[in-house]
Design a protein around this motif. Structure first.
Motif, short mmCIF file in Angstrom:
data_model
loop_
_atom_site.label_atom_id
_atom_site.label_comp_id
_atom_site.label_asym_id
_atom_site.label_seq_id
_atom_site.Cartn_x
_atom_site.Cartn_y
_atom_site.Cartn_z
N ALA A 290 0.84 -1.21 0.00
CA ALA A 290 0.00 0.00 0.00
C ALA A 290 0.86 1.25 0.00
O ALA A 290 0.55 2.24 -0.67
N SER A 291 1.96 1.20 0.74
CA SER A 291 2.89 2.35 0.78
C SER A 291 3.54 2.57 -0.59
O SER A 291 3.69 3.72 -1.04
N GLU A 292 3.94 1.49 -1.25
CA GLU A 292 4.52 1.62 -2.59
C GLU A 292 3.50 2.23 -3.56
O GLU A 292 3.84 3.08 -4.39
N TYR A 293 2.29 1.78 -3.46
CA TYR A 293 1.21 2.30 -4.31
C TYR A 293 1.01 3.80 -4.06
O TYR A 293 0.91 4.60 -5.00
N ALA A 294 0.97 4.20 -2.79
CA ALA A 294 0.78 5.61 -2.45
C ALA A 294 1.95 6.46 -2.94
O ALA A 294 1.75 7.58 -3.42
N THR A 295 3.17 5.93 -2.83
CA THR A 295 4.34 6.67 -3.30
C THR A 295 4.26 6.91 -4.80
O THR A 295 4.54 8.01 -5.29
N MET A 296 3.85 5.88 -5.54
CA MET A 296 3.73 6.05 -6.99
C MET A 296 2.59 6.99 -7.34
O MET A 296 2.67 7.77 -8.30
N ALA A 297 1.52 6.97 -6.56
CA ALA A 297 0.38 7.85 -6.81
C ALA A 297 0.74 9.32 -6.64
O ALA A 297 0.09 10.20 -7.20
N GLU A 298 1.79 9.59 -5.85
CA GLU A 298 2.19 10.97 -5.59
C GLU A 298 2.62 11.68 -6.87
O GLU A 298 2.60 12.91 -6.96
N THR A 299 2.99 10.92 -7.90
CA THR A 299 3.31 11.51 -9.20
C THR A 299 2.13 12.31 -9.71
O THR A 299 2.30 13.29 -10.45
N TRP A 300 0.94 11.92 -9.32
CA TRP A 300 -0.29 12.56 -9.78
C TRP A 300 -0.86 13.52 -8.74
O TRP A 300 -2.04 13.88 -8.80
N GLY A 301 -0.03 13.92 -7.81
CA GLY A 301 -0.44 14.93 -6.85
C GLY A 301 -0.75 14.37 -5.48
O GLY A 301 -0.92 13.17 -5.28
N ASP A 302 -0.83 15.27 -4.54
CA ASP A 302 -1.05 14.89 -3.15
C ASP A 302 -2.42 14.24 -2.96
O ASP A 302 -2.58 13.31 -2.17
N ARG A 303 -3.42 14.72 -3.67
CA ARG A 303 -4.76 14.14 -3.52
C ARG A 303 -4.79 12.69 -3.96
O ARG A 303 -5.42 11.84 -3.32
N MET A 304 -4.08 12.37 -5.03
CA MET A 304 -4.05 11.00 -5.52
C MET A 304 -3.31 10.11 -4.53
O MET A 304 -3.70 8.94 -4.31
N ARG A 305 -2.24 10.63 -3.93
CA ARG A 305 -1.49 9.84 -2.92
C ARG A 305 -2.39 9.51 -1.74
O ARG A 305 -2.40 8.38 -1.24
N ARG A 306 -3.14 10.50 -1.27
CA ARG A 306 -4.02 10.27 -0.12
C ARG A 306 -5.09 9.23 -0.46
O ARG A 306 -5.39 8.34 0.34
N MET A 307 -5.64 9.36 -1.65
CA MET A 307 -6.69 8.42 -2.04
C MET A 307 -6.17 7.00 -2.22
O MET A 307 -6.92 6.03 -2.09
N ALA A 308 -4.88 6.87 -2.53
CA ALA A 308 -4.31 5.53 -2.71
C ALA A 308 -4.46 4.71 -1.43
O ALA A 308 -4.70 3.49 -1.49
N TRP A 309 -4.32 5.34 -0.28
CA TRP A 309 -4.46 4.61 0.98
C TRP A 309 -5.91 4.13 1.17
O TRP A 309 -6.15 3.00 1.61
N LEU A 310 -6.86 4.98 0.81
CA LEU A 310 -8.26 4.55 0.93
C LEU A 310 -8.57 3.44 -0.07
O LEU A 310 -9.25 2.47 0.25
#
Length: 740
Positions: A276-296
């Motif tokens: 989940a952490s790896e997914y969130a880190t990669m999502a950060e490429t698309w902005g902070d909102r996408m990183r936060r949503m990755a955890w959900l």
């Protein structure tokens, strides 16, 4: 909750591809019309090459060459004209260095099991300011289909950021936030009440949408499809994601990794959190909102995959920690639903255990949740099993019976129960076995018991503490028109909710009628006039609900399985309460007299209310309704109320003459029966369809009168008359109010 990775890997299907789709089943056996989704939602191959809508529950667009081609032009950044010759102006500008100029708003979505496309939404321009400024205006140059007619609410940019907010034709807000990097503005698109998707602004030299296709194949689509089909999918998906972290398909690839590890064996809590952490880190490429949503997204996927309760709760805790105030407000209900799903799963495990204290705690928990969600199939089944083990056959029989007779609950149970159920364990078989055990081995009377149970439990969500609405004098009767289908699974919530409304409100206050459509399959309750009314409102799918001439939107808010009917009921009740405050614009006086067996004379007079004028565009429409049709539809609905069988004088209605409308017509039930038989026979001959059952008893008739202004489609007044009634006047006096 639908998990995109499951779909990516071809292990589950999508909802009905009607104009209004059935929301996918949730982990706790509840469906929501809008909810956060992973960046790319991929269907299972039934889309037939059509891109999925950015919004949950909306119709898909058509592919080029089949009506979906808005403007022929570039493909994958290679400039072409409609005839295939070289374009004068390339689509993509590879030399863009700053934020100024024209940009294409693009989102990657699916068009089948292994096809992914870039869906163009709008063409924007960031203008250079005439005076020195740190913020620059953004304007909309043109839009494509999904944002056609959208209003720009806000649009501004800085040297490296863009924030644009639209309101679409349904009234929903679309919010894009992105950051410039390597010539592309990457970010996320939040659709009000719906998903957060990866989206980007691509630099273009075009100054018009003319000549730009609405969608083209995504650049990495073939590589992603190859990874999904690789022998070692885990390695292939990881390689895909890590080799192109700025690709929008990298995020569903990361979700696929979580799915594959979870289903291949024991996935430890530590490993789940690491993925989940790896997914969130990669999502950060698309902005902070996408990183936060990755955890959900990870937490929702973990619950769908039934990881251990502790893992899901830890992922949820991290998601709550990561989500900012705005996202908490938007998705707080979704978080609560996932928490409840975890609590239900835990309670079911306790019921099957040996600890009597935990068993009692589980019963209380499940009964408390059931008060809020009365049609949760997993909860009902768990309580039925518990009652059977506790030697409470009547209680068990009632709970199993509910699952057997209420629309589609047994099917939902099969899809949501953690273990495969044998034929003997299915609710229909269980209730039959218990009935025979308590009735000397006989099943006599079982069907009557189940029919009564259906009527008794279908509307159990109705609030018992609401006073019966009392009509005003004069009262504008609210007309609810429901376009539905006997084979339409997402119509169930609307069907049951509307039945709840007409049970709560007396006919002196509210009248509801149904027009059946051949959507998504042939419907023996459909007819020519019902089809004409569907076209009158330019409806695109079922269910469609119209209140006093105004279509309720977005349609997905009123669609879904039985578990959504309480929510749809509350959504509609708010609309009804507001409509009841409107004064009547016309008066309707109507009389129905029996001439001979099966033949009735109908008379009606429409005059303007005091101080009003009857518009020339007003039309009196008279619907002959069968007020109760007992027919087991394939979507599980067994009884159908106020089904429109014919519009007297046709669907166009009667026009005014001399400032009033006076009508006299005849109802001949046997002629009507022949008309309906001819209609169904013609439909069978033209389409090759066969109706196994043709419900043509034609009993329990009523007549609904309503006056509608065709210029605005507003319904000005309505009245309902059972055929046994001699005279009715609308608005009726207060004394006429009786609860159904």
């Amino acid at each position: 909750m639908l998990v995109a990775a499951l779909l990516l890997l071809g292990l589950t299907g999508c909802g009905d591809q009607n104009a209004t789709q059935q929301p996918p089943p949730a982990a706790e056996n509840e469906a929501k019309p809008k909810q956060p989704a992973p960046p790319v939602s991929v269907a299972d191959g039934e889309n037939d090459g059509q891109p999925a809508s950015p919004k949950s529950g909306e119709t898909t667009v058509e592919p080029p060459g089949e009506g979906g081609e808005r403007n022929a032009s570039s493909t994958g950044g290679k400039p072409t004209e409609a005839d295939g010759t070289a374009a004068v102006t390339p689509l993509i500008d590879p030399d863009r260095k700053d934020i100024f100029g024209h940009w294409l708003l693009v989102m990657t979505t699916s068009a089948g099991s292994d096809r992914f496309v870039d869906l163009r939404l709008a063409l924007l321009e960031v203008a250079r300011p005439q005076e020195e400024s740190q913020k620059y205006p953004v304007r909309v140059v043109g839009t494509f289909r999904f944002l056609e007619g959208a209003e720009l609410l806000t649009g501004e940019a800085t040297d490296d950021e863009v924030h644009v907010r639209f309101r679409d034709s349904d009234g929903d807000a679309w919010d894009f936030q992105g950051t410039l990097g390597n010539g592309v503005v990457r970010g996320s698109l939040l659709i009000e009440g719906g998903p957060v998707n990866t989206a980007r602004l691509l630099p273009t030299r075009r100054t018009s949408v003319e000549g730009i296709e609405e969608f083209v194949e995504a650049e990495s689509a073939k590589d992603f499809a190859f990874a999904l089909k690789a022998r070692d999918r885990t390695t292939a998906l990881r390689k895909f994601a890590e080799s192109r972290p700025e690709d929008p398909l990298a995020l569903p690839a990361m979700q696929g990794l979580l799915y594959l590890e979870a289903t291949s064996g024991d996935l430890s809590r530590e490993r789940a959190l690491e993925l989940a952490s790896e997914y969130a880190t990669m999502a950060e490429t698309w902005g902070d909102r996408m990183r936060r949503m990755a955890w959900l997204n990870s937490a929702m996927m973990a619950e769908q995959l039934r990881l251990d309760v502790g893992t899901v709760r830890e992922l949820l805790a991290q998601a709550e920690k990561e989500l900012d105030e705005d996202l908490q407000k938007t998705y707080g209900r979704v978080i609560e639903l996932v928490k409840r799903s975890v609590a239900v799963r835990e309670a079911i495990d306790w019921l099957e255990g040996d600890d009597p204290q935990r068993k009692e705690q589980a019963r209380r928990r499940l009964e408390e949740i059931r008060k809020q969600r009365p049609f949760d199939a997993a909860i009902i089944y768990a309580l039925a099993q518990d009652a059977e083990r506790s030697n409470q056959p009547d209680r068990a029989m009632e709970l199993y019976g509910m699952l057997a007779v209420l629309p589609a609950l047994e099917g939902e149970l099969i899809g949501s129960w953690p273990k495969q159920l044998s034929d003997d364990a299915l609710p229909a078989k269980k209730v039959e076995t218990l009935w025979a055990q308590t009735h000397d081995g006989s099943t006599d009377g079982l069907q009557e018991y189940l029919d009564e149970l259906y009527r008794k439990t279908l509307l159990q969500f109705l609030p018992g503490d609401l006073p019966a609405p009392q009509p005003q004098s004069p009262q504008r009767v609210t007309l609810v028109e429901l376009f539905t289908g006997a084979a339409c699974p997402p119509c169930v919530a609307a069907d049951v909710a509307v039945h709840g409304l007409e049970t709560l409100y007396p006919p002196s206050v509210l009248v509801a009628i149904r027009y059946h459509q051949h959507i998504p399959a042939p419907d023996p309750l459909a007819n020519t006039d019902a089809e004409a009314r569907f076209e009158y409102y330019d409806a695109v799918g079922t269910p469609t609900i119209v209140v006093n001439g105004r279509s309720m939107s977005p349609p997905g808010q009123f669609a879904g399985p039985l578990s959504r009917s309480p929510d749809v009921f509350e959504n509609l009740r708010e609309v009804i309460q507001s409509a009841l405050k409107q004064p009547p614009a016309v008066d309707i006086q109507a009389k129905v007299e029996r001439q001979s067996p099966g033949v009735y004379r109908v008379q009606a007079t429409v005059t303007p209310a005091a101080g009003e004028t009857l518009p020339e565009t007003a039309r009196l429409r008279i619907a002959l309704t069968e007020d109760l049709v007992r027919f087991r539809a394939s979507n599980g609905v067994r009884e159908h109320e106020r089904v429109v069988r014919k519009m007297l004088g046709g669907a166009n209605g009667f026009a005014p003459q001399g400032g009033r409308i006076v009508v006299e017509a005849e109802i001949d039930v046997e002629k009507l029966r022949k008309e309906l038989i001819d209609y169904l026979t013609d439909y069978e001959n033209q389409t090759g369809a066969t109706f196994p059952v043709k419900p043509l008893e034609l009993r329990h008739f009523g007549v609904v009168f309503f006056v509608q202004d065709d210029a605005t489609k507003e319904v000005l007044q309505a009245a309902a008359v059972p055929l046994q009634t001699a005279v009715v006047t609308s608005p009726p006096p207060p004394a006429a109010a009786t609860k159904n």
